[in-house]
Design an enzyme around this catalytic site. Structure first.
Site, PDB file in Angstrom:
ATOM      1  N   GLU A  13      -9.429  -9.990  -8.141  1.00  0.00           N
ATOM      2  CA  GLU A  13      -8.479  -8.895  -7.891  1.00  0.00           C
ATOM      3  C   GLU A  13      -7.280  -8.984  -8.837  1.00  0.00           C
ATOM      4  O   GLU A  13      -6.826  -7.959  -9.378  1.00  0.00           O
ATOM      5  CB  GLU A  13      -8.045  -8.927  -6.422  1.00  0.00           C
ATOM      6  CG  GLU A  13      -9.205  -8.570  -5.486  1.00  0.00           C
ATOM      7  CD  GLU A  13      -8.935  -8.847  -4.025  1.00  0.00           C
ATOM      8  OE1 GLU A  13      -9.838  -8.582  -3.208  1.00  0.00           O
ATOM      9  OE2 GLU A  13      -7.836  -9.331  -3.681  1.00  0.00           O
TER      10      GLU A  13
ATOM     11  N   TYR B  74     -12.341  -1.497  -4.043  1.00  0.00           N
ATOM     12  CA  TYR B  74     -12.854  -1.711  -2.682  1.00  0.00           C
ATOM     13  C   TYR B  74     -14.380  -1.574  -2.605  1.00  0.00           C
ATOM     14  O   TYR B  74     -14.913  -1.325  -1.520  1.00  0.00           O
ATOM     15  CB  TYR B  74     -12.180  -0.743  -1.708  1.00  0.00           C
ATOM     16  CG  TYR B  74     -10.794  -1.196  -1.296  1.00  0.00           C
ATOM     17  CD1 TYR B  74     -10.618  -2.287  -0.444  1.00  0.00           C
ATOM     18  CD2 TYR B  74      -9.657  -0.531  -1.743  1.00  0.00           C
ATOM     19  CE1 TYR B  74      -9.359  -2.704  -0.061  1.00  0.00           C
ATOM     20  CE2 TYR B  74      -8.382  -0.943  -1.361  1.00  0.00           C
ATOM     21  CZ  TYR B  74      -8.246  -2.038  -0.509  1.00  0.00           C
ATOM     22  OH  TYR B  74      -7.002  -2.446  -0.122  1.00  0.00           O
TER      23      TYR B  74
ATOM     24  N   HIS C 268      -2.194  -5.463   1.332  1.00  0.00           N
ATOM     25  CA  HIS C 268      -3.493  -6.104   1.100  1.00  0.00           C
ATOM     26  C   HIS C 268      -3.247  -7.581   0.861  1.00  0.00           C
ATOM     27  O   HIS C 268      -2.247  -7.955   0.269  1.00  0.00           O
ATOM     28  CB  HIS C 268      -4.153  -5.498  -0.152  1.00  0.00           C
ATOM     29  CG  HIS C 268      -5.346  -6.271  -0.625  1.00  0.00           C
ATOM     30  ND1 HIS C 268      -6.592  -6.121  -0.061  1.00  0.00           N
ATOM     31  CD2 HIS C 268      -5.477  -7.241  -1.577  1.00  0.00           C
ATOM     32  CE1 HIS C 268      -7.447  -6.947  -0.659  1.00  0.00           C
ATOM     33  NE2 HIS C 268      -6.794  -7.623  -1.585  1.00  0.00           N
TER      34      HIS C 268
ATOM     35  N   LYS D  89       0.823  -1.208   0.000  1.00  0.00           N
ATOM     36  CA  LYS D  89       0.000   0.000   0.000  1.00  0.00           C
ATOM     37  C   LYS D  89       0.865   1.270   0.000  1.00  0.00           C
ATOM     38  O   LYS D  89       2.069   1.220   0.306  1.00  0.00           O
ATOM     39  CB  LYS D  89      -0.948  -0.061   1.197  1.00  0.00           C
ATOM     40  CG  LYS D  89      -1.934  -1.232   1.104  1.00  0.00           C
ATOM     41  CD  LYS D  89      -2.926  -1.220   2.274  1.00  0.00           C
ATOM     42  CE  LYS D  89      -3.965  -2.314   2.124  1.00  0.00           C
ATOM     43  NZ  LYS D  89      -4.991  -2.240   3.208  1.00  0.00           N
TER      44      LYS D  89
ATOM     45  N   ASN E  96      -2.144  -0.043   6.747  1.00  0.00           N
ATOM     46  CA  ASN E  96      -1.638  -1.309   7.273  1.00  0.00           C
ATOM     47  C   ASN E  96      -0.743  -2.065   6.289  1.00  0.00           C
ATOM     48  O   ASN E  96      -0.663  -3.282   6.316  1.00  0.00           O
ATOM     49  CB  ASN E  96      -2.783  -2.164   7.798  1.00  0.00           C
ATOM     50  CG  ASN E  96      -3.811  -2.485   6.731  1.00  0.00           C
ATOM     51  OD1 ASN E  96      -3.620  -2.141   5.566  1.00  0.00           O
ATOM     52  ND2 ASN E  96      -4.883  -3.147   7.114  1.00  0.00           N
TER      53      ASN E  96
HETATM   54  P1  ADP Z   1      -8.146  -6.686   5.455  1.00  0.00           P
HETATM   55  O1  ADP Z   1      -7.290  -5.776   4.583  1.00  0.00           O
HETATM   56  O2  ADP Z   1      -7.365  -7.194   6.647  1.00  0.00           O
HETATM   57  O3  ADP Z   1      -8.820  -7.780   4.680  1.00  0.00           O
HETATM   58  P2  ADP Z   1     -10.737  -5.369   5.515  1.00  0.00           P
HETATM   59  O4  ADP Z   1     -11.028  -6.106   4.247  1.00  0.00           O
HETATM   60  O5  ADP Z   1     -11.717  -5.486   6.645  1.00  0.00           O
HETATM   61  O6  ADP Z   1      -9.306  -5.776   6.082  1.00  0.00           O
HETATM   62  O7  ADP Z   1     -10.581  -3.815   5.212  1.00  0.00           O
HETATM   63  C1  ADP Z   1      -9.944  -3.369   4.021  1.00  0.00           C
HETATM   64  C2  ADP Z   1      -8.978  -2.252   4.368  1.00  0.00           C
HETATM   65  O8  ADP Z   1      -9.728  -1.139   4.854  1.00  0.00           O
HETATM   66  C3  ADP Z   1      -8.000  -2.565   5.511  1.00  0.00           C
HETATM   67  O9  ADP Z   1      -6.875  -3.277   5.081  1.00  0.00           O
HETATM   68  C4  ADP Z   1      -7.637  -1.159   5.975  1.00  0.00           C
HETATM   69  O10 ADP Z   1      -6.699  -0.527   5.108  1.00  0.00           O
HETATM   70  C5  ADP Z   1      -8.973  -0.442   5.842  1.00  0.00           C
HETATM   71  N1  ADP Z   1      -9.733  -0.477   7.106  1.00  0.00           N
HETATM   72  C6  ADP Z   1     -10.329  -1.560   7.681  1.00  0.00           C
HETATM   73  N2  ADP Z   1     -10.945  -1.228   8.825  1.00  0.00           N
HETATM   74  C7  ADP Z   1     -10.741   0.115   8.993  1.00  0.00           C
HETATM   75  C8  ADP Z   1     -11.136   1.069   9.982  1.00  0.00           C
HETATM   76  N3  ADP Z   1     -11.867   0.710  11.038  1.00  0.00           N
HETATM   77  N4  ADP Z   1     -10.736   2.352   9.807  1.00  0.00           N
HETATM   78  C9  ADP Z   1     -10.018   2.740   8.725  1.00  0.00           C
HETATM   79  N5  ADP Z   1      -9.609   1.880   7.761  1.00  0.00           N
HETATM   80  C10 ADP Z   1      -9.965   0.589   7.884  1.00  0.00           C
HETATM   81 MG    MG Z   2     -10.207  -7.667   3.140  1.00  0.00          MG
END
Ligand code: ADP
Ligand code: MG
Length: 139
Positions: free
Chosen positions: A128, A51, A117, A11, A114
């Site tokens: 994807e 997304y 992905h 990212k 984070n």
């Molecule tokens: P993951 O990437 O672990 O699969 P999700 O699919 O739930 O997580 O969410 C997609 C992305 O959205 C996350 O990787 C993160 O960058 C962002 N995200 C998830 N939850 C939050 C939150 N509560 N606040 C801000 N950004 C979030």
């Molecule tokens: Mg996810």
């Protein structure tokens, strides 16, 4: 085989911080073969499409802006049990919950920023990967 492939992105904040090389090294060291690899920059419209499953969630706007804020590295990765093992390698969405030794524990700034992905299912890994790569970009 679909079950042996996943899709990842490094990212924007992790690319900007110079972590790409170390993250790719962790991925290869964990046994993944790179099938396709690309350095690119999503527009807000493209990030919104990618997304779209999260569009009802409160953080959707923030997520789209963030993912379009700078270049990313996208890749298709191959290994047995690719999707599930890659989720273990990256760790929990919130880095404060991620286990030691995971990519997010080491490089993520926050739950939003984070670092990486990882696809959550074989089906989504296919969708994807197809969003980013044509057949002639896969080896
Ligand atoms: P993951 O990437 O672990 O699969 P999700 O699919 O739930 O997580 O969410 C997609 C992305 O959205 C996350 O990787 C993160 O960058 C962002 N995200 C998830 N939850 C939050 C939150 N509560 N606040 C801000 N950004 C979030
Ligand atoms: Mg996810």
């Amino acid at each position: 085989m679909a079950g042996n492939r996943t899709f990842t992105m490094i990212k924007p904040e992790a690319v900007a911080a110079g972590h790409s090389g170390k993250i790719i090294d962790m991925i290869i060291s964990a046994g993944y073969r790179i099938v396709a690899l690309k350095y690119t920059h999503l527009s807000a419209a493209e990030a919104g499409t990618f997304y779209e499953v999260h569009k009802e969630r409160p953080f959707y706007g923030e997520l789209v802006d963030y993912m379009a804020s700078g270049p990313i590295i996208a890749a298709i990765l191959e290994k047995e049990n690719a999707v599930e093992d890659f989720r273990k390698l990256i760790g929990a969405t919130d880095p404060s919950q991620a286990e030691e030794g995971t990519i997010r524990k080491r490089f993520a700034e926050s739950k939003a920023k984070n670092a990486v992905h990882g696809s959550d299912s074989d089906e989504n890994a296919g969708i994807e990967g197809n969003y980013f790569f044509s057949g002639r970009e896969r080896f």
